[in-house]
Motif scaffolding. Structure first.
Motif, PDB file in Angstrom:
ATOM      1  N   GLY A   1      31.024  32.705   9.656  1.00 12.58           N
ATOM      2  CA  GLY A   1      30.215  33.578  10.512  1.00 12.58           C
ATOM      3  C   GLY A   1      30.510  35.054  10.270  1.00 12.58           C
ATOM      4  N   PHE A   2      31.418  35.326   9.314  1.00 18.52           N
ATOM      5  CA  PHE A   2      31.820  36.713   9.056  1.00 18.52           C
ATOM      6  C   PHE A   2      31.813  36.985   7.555  1.00 18.52           C
ATOM      7  CE2 PHE A   2      33.652  35.185  12.954  1.00 18.52           C
ATOM      8  CZ  PHE A   2      33.218  36.150  13.848  1.00 18.52           C
ATOM      9  N   GLY A   3      31.623  38.248   7.239  1.00 17.55           N
ATOM     10  CA  GLY A   3      31.635  38.643   5.831  1.00 17.55           C
ATOM     11  C   GLY A   3      32.428  39.926   5.671  1.00 17.55           C
ATOM     12  N   VAL A   4      32.688  40.289   4.419  1.00 11.44           N
ATOM     13  CA  VAL A   4      33.507  41.478   4.184  1.00 11.44           C
ATOM     14  C   VAL A   4      32.892  42.332   3.080  1.00 11.44           C
ATOM     15  CG1 VAL A   4      35.125  40.069   2.802  1.00 11.44           C
ATOM     16  CG2 VAL A   4      35.836  42.315   3.577  1.00 11.44           C
ATOM     17  N   PHE A   5      32.745  43.619   3.388  1.00  8.90           N
ATOM     18  CA  PHE A   5      32.357  44.618   2.386  1.00  8.90           C
ATOM     19  C   PHE A   5      33.638  45.209   1.811  1.00  8.90           C
ATOM     20  CE2 PHE A   5      28.594  44.540   5.072  1.00  8.90           C
ATOM     21  CZ  PHE A   5      27.558  44.671   4.157  1.00  8.90           C
ATOM     22  N   ARG A   6      33.637  45.462   0.504  1.00  6.37           N
ATOM     23  CA  ARG A   6      34.807  46.102  -0.116  1.00  6.37           C
ATOM     24  C   ARG A   6      34.351  47.216  -1.048  1.00  6.37           C
ATOM     25  NH1 ARG A   6      37.556  41.041  -2.762  1.00  6.37           N
ATOM     26  NH2 ARG A   6      35.418  40.286  -2.653  1.00  6.37           N
ATOM     27  N   ILE A   7      35.157  48.265  -1.102  1.00  5.84           N
ATOM     28  CA  ILE A   7      34.845  49.396  -1.988  1.00  5.84           C
ATOM     29  C   ILE A   7      36.149  50.084  -2.384  1.00  5.84           C
ATOM     30  CG2 ILE A   7      34.452  50.929   0.012  1.00  5.84           C
ATOM     31  CD1 ILE A   7      32.388  52.447  -1.697  1.00  5.84           C
ATOM     32  N   THR A   8      36.225  50.552  -3.605  1.00  7.66           N
ATOM     33  CA  THR A   8      37.403  51.305  -4.060  1.00  7.66           C
ATOM     34  C   THR A   8      37.138  52.788  -3.827  1.00  7.66           C
ATOM     35  OG1 THR A   8      37.785  49.621  -5.734  1.00  7.66           O
ATOM     36  CG2 THR A   8      38.943  51.705  -6.032  1.00  7.66           C
ATOM     37  N   LEU A   9      38.165  53.472  -3.301  1.00 11.61           N
ATOM     38  CA  LEU A   9      38.008  54.873  -2.885  1.00 11.61           C
ATOM     39  C   LEU A   9      39.213  55.690  -3.339  1.00 11.61           C
ATOM     40  CD1 LEU A   9      37.102  54.013   0.819  1.00 11.61           C
ATOM     41  CD2 LEU A   9      35.511  55.021  -0.823  1.00 11.61           C
ATOM     42  N   PRO A  10      39.089  57.026  -3.360  1.00 13.67           N
ATOM     43  CA  PRO A  10      40.280  57.852  -3.601  1.00 13.67           C
ATOM     44  C   PRO A  10      41.288  57.633  -2.465  1.00 13.67           C
ATOM     45  CG  PRO A  10      38.262  59.153  -3.754  1.00 13.67           C
ATOM     46  CD  PRO A  10      37.863  57.817  -3.202  1.00 13.67           C
TER      47      PRO A  10
ATOM     48  N   PRO B   1      37.983  55.542   8.920  1.00 14.07           N
ATOM     49  CA  PRO B   1      36.713  54.868   8.602  1.00 14.07           C
ATOM     50  C   PRO B   1      35.496  55.744   8.893  1.00 14.07           C
ATOM     51  CG  PRO B   1      37.986  53.581  10.215  1.00 14.07           C
ATOM     52  CD  PRO B   1      38.809  54.772   9.856  1.00 14.07           C
ATOM     53  N   GLY B   2      35.582  56.559   9.943  1.00 10.46           N
ATOM     54  CA  GLY B   2      34.470  57.459  10.248  1.00 10.46           C
ATOM     55  C   GLY B   2      34.260  58.463   9.121  1.00 10.46           C
ATOM     56  N   GLN B   3      35.372  58.989   8.594  1.00  9.70           N
ATOM     57  CA  GLN B   3      35.258  59.969   7.495  1.00  9.70           C
ATOM     58  C   GLN B   3      34.716  59.311   6.227  1.00  9.70           C
ATOM     59  OE1 GLN B   3      39.274  61.420   7.381  1.00  9.70           O
ATOM     60  NE2 GLN B   3      39.064  62.465   9.347  1.00  9.70           N
ATOM     61  N   VAL B   4      35.191  58.072   5.958  1.00  6.94           N
ATOM     62  CA  VAL B   4      34.692  57.359   4.768  1.00  6.94           C
ATOM     63  C   VAL B   4      33.198  57.105   4.914  1.00  6.94           C
ATOM     64  CG1 VAL B   4      34.755  55.122   3.581  1.00  6.94           C
ATOM     65  CG2 VAL B   4      36.890  56.304   4.112  1.00  6.94           C
ATOM     66  N   ARG B   5      32.808  56.640   6.097  1.00 12.04           N
ATOM     67  CA  ARG B   5      31.374  56.374   6.363  1.00 12.04           C
ATOM     68  C   ARG B   5      30.535  57.612   6.064  1.00 12.04           C
ATOM     69  NH1 ARG B   5      31.320  56.328  12.159  1.00 12.04           N
ATOM     70  NH2 ARG B   5      31.127  58.568  11.853  1.00 12.04           N
ATOM     71  N   ASP B   6      30.989  58.758   6.579  1.00  8.74           N
ATOM     72  CA  ASP B   6      30.181  59.966   6.425  1.00  8.74           C
ATOM     73  C   ASP B   6      30.200  60.498   4.996  1.00  8.74           C
ATOM     74  OD1 ASP B   6      29.569  59.678   9.042  1.00  8.74           O
ATOM     75  OD2 ASP B   6      31.050  61.122   9.776  1.00  8.74           O
ATOM     76  N   GLY B   7      31.213  60.036   4.217  1.00 11.16           N
ATOM     77  CA  GLY B   7      31.293  60.501   2.825  1.00 11.16           C
ATOM     78  C   GLY B   7      30.576  59.585   1.847  1.00 11.16           C
ATOM     79  N   LEU B   8      30.089  58.417   2.326  1.00 11.20           N
ATOM     80  CA  LEU B   8      29.405  57.499   1.399  1.00 11.20           C
ATOM     81  C   LEU B   8      28.132  58.154   0.887  1.00 11.20           C
ATOM     82  CD1 LEU B   8      29.688  54.054   3.245  1.00 11.20           C
ATOM     83  CD2 LEU B   8      30.824  54.696   1.107  1.00 11.20           C
ATOM     84  N   GLY B   9      27.924  58.076  -0.417  1.00 10.66           N
ATOM     85  CA  GLY B   9      26.728  58.721  -0.964  1.00 10.66           C
ATOM     86  C   GLY B   9      26.463  58.264  -2.371  1.00 10.66           C
TER      87      GLY B   9
END
Ligand SMILES: Cc1cc2nc3c(=O)[nH]c(=O)nc-3n(C[C@H](O)[C@H](O)[C@H](O)COP(=O)(O)OP(=O)(O)OC[C@H]3O[C@@H](n4cnc5c(N)ncnc54)[C@H](O)[C@@H]3O)c2cc1C
Length: 381
Positions: A174-183, A247-255
């Motif tokens: 019932g759950f999933g996971v998003f993953r991303i590599t970041l600085p 997480p808020g900063q990462v969210r706003d930096g996604l582009g």
């Protein structure tokens, strides 16, 4: 003895190395046309590192990765909840996270140095277990005879289906996971988790420059997100975190310049013993895939590989040795599966009404629970 390893993933390559080191003749078949894994990260805790050490790969994976010994928990507003140190292991670091590509490269290199051939683009077409031998027809047209077939063919294992039917197909949680590599910000030197109602964002250091982020949220069964919308969905789901939290900063930096995002449903396999029918069996995720919440999937597959090789090169009949292997492995993987699922269920049951109690419970119980788990897993596999 001659063994066919089905699946050139983490467990299959680990088994090829461990068996070859004990003088077993090994073939590996891998259905992918060439080596390819998601370019995201993976954390290998102490017990997985001990398995890699026995494959001669400890130094290589440590130099490719980032070692750490704690996890810090925050709520969705960025308020600190609790610091959870890992139990130290006398021989290896408590955790080493690295790129999956680097882990795979190390395993492939070690496999090839043992002159074990990895047959890419090849699967098992059929097998005939004759009792003391298995006749295998391969998709590349070859027919071969093996003493044993060890299938590390992953969570959707065709071998498990063949042996045990659809009853033990993967069960979606019932759950999933998003993953991303970041600085990596300089202060991410261990796992950092932000636990909001209905969403958990985690950050794990991978190298001096990089970390990976994972975001766990719910999705109805059958959900398949369009990769073209991953970034949009990820950003929307991360609105549950305060703007000034990581997480808020990462969210706003996604582009547009962001790294590729991967989404995986979280499913598990609950296959009771036996994992072998005669001379053919399933191991690793094919036998016991679990939620990623204890970072133990790869470690369990690698332990399977090492323990299989240890047991197979004993003196008794192959059947007795396989029985010993399974008895040795089952309680440990069941513990990991149960614990991983319990953590997933507990964190995803947090909502606006119970979150204060949930955070208080984490503060009170997590450090001791985590140390207890580490100590159990730091005991020999
Ligand atoms: C979101 C997520 C995060 C995770 N994070 C971690 C972590 O931090 N730490 C950790 O330890 N574990 C983690 N895991 C789990 C870990 O990746 C797995 O447990 C591990 O890869 C299992 O190894 P395996 O060899 O059994 O299977 P896999 O690595 O899946 O390998 C199976 C291989 O078999 C091949 N194959 C499939 N069918 C056939 C066929 N018919 N013929 C030939 N080849 C075939 C596949 O192509 C693949 O190469 C995570 C899992 C997920 C989903």
């Amino acid at each position: 003895m001659k063994v066919l390893v089905v699946g050139g993933g983490i467990g299959g390559l680990g088994a090829a190395i461990a068996l070859a080191d004990r003088g077993v003749e090994v073939d590996v078949v891998e259905k992918k046309a060439s080596f390819s894994v998601y370019g995201v990260g993976i954390n290998v805790p102490a017990n997985g590192l001990r398995a890699l050490r026995s494959l001669g790969l400890l130094d290589e994976v440590l130099s490719a990765g980032f070692q750490f010994g704690h996890a810090d928990f925050y709520d969705g507003d960025g308020e600190f909840i609790v610091h959870v140190p890992s139990a130290p292991d006398p021989d290896v670091p408590a955790n080493n996270a690295l790129s999956r590509v680097d882990l795979h490269r190390a395993l492939i290199g070690a496999t090839e140095r043992r002159r074990v051939k990895i047959h890419y683009g090849t699967t098992v077409q059929s097998f005939n277990d004759r009792g003391d031998l298995v006749d295998v027809r391969l998709s590349d047209g070859r027919s071969e005879r093996y003493d044993l077939v060890a299938a590390f063919d992953g969570i959707h294992s065709p071998t498990r289906r063949r042996l045990f039917g659809p009853k033990y197909d993967a069960t979606y949680t019932g759950f999933g996971v998003f993953r991303i590599t970041l600085p990596r910000p300089a202060d991410i030197i261990g796992i950092r988790v932000y636990q909001a109602p209905g969403a958990k964002a985690g950050f794990c250091p991978l190298s001096a420059e990089t970390m990976y982020m994972f975001l766990v949220t719910g999705d109805p069964a059958g959900t398949v997100h369009n990769p073209a919308r991953f970034q949009e969905i990820l950003r929307e789901r991360m609105t549950r975190f305060a703007d000034d939290s990581l997480p808020g900063q990462v969210r706003d930096g996604l582009g547009a310049g962001s790294a590729a995002i991967v989404w995986s449903p979280i499913s598990d396999i609950t296959l009771p013993l036996p994992w072998f029918r005669g001379r053919v069996g399933v191991l690793g995720d094919a036998a016991h895939a679990c939620a990623p919440h204890t970072s133990q999937g790869a470690a369990m597959a690698l332990e399977d590989a090492v323990v299989l090789a240890e047991e197979l090169t004993g003196q008794e009949s192959v059947e007795e040795r396989l029985e010993r292997f399974q008895q040795r492995r089952y309680p440990r993987v069941k513990l990991v599966q149960d614990l991983s699922y319990a953590i997933l269920a507990a964190e995803m049951s947090i909502d606006e009404t119970n979150r204060r109690d949930a955070y208080a419970g984490m503060r009170k119980h997590l450090p001791a629970q985590s140390q207890q788990t580490d100590r159990m897993l730091n005991a020999p596999a």
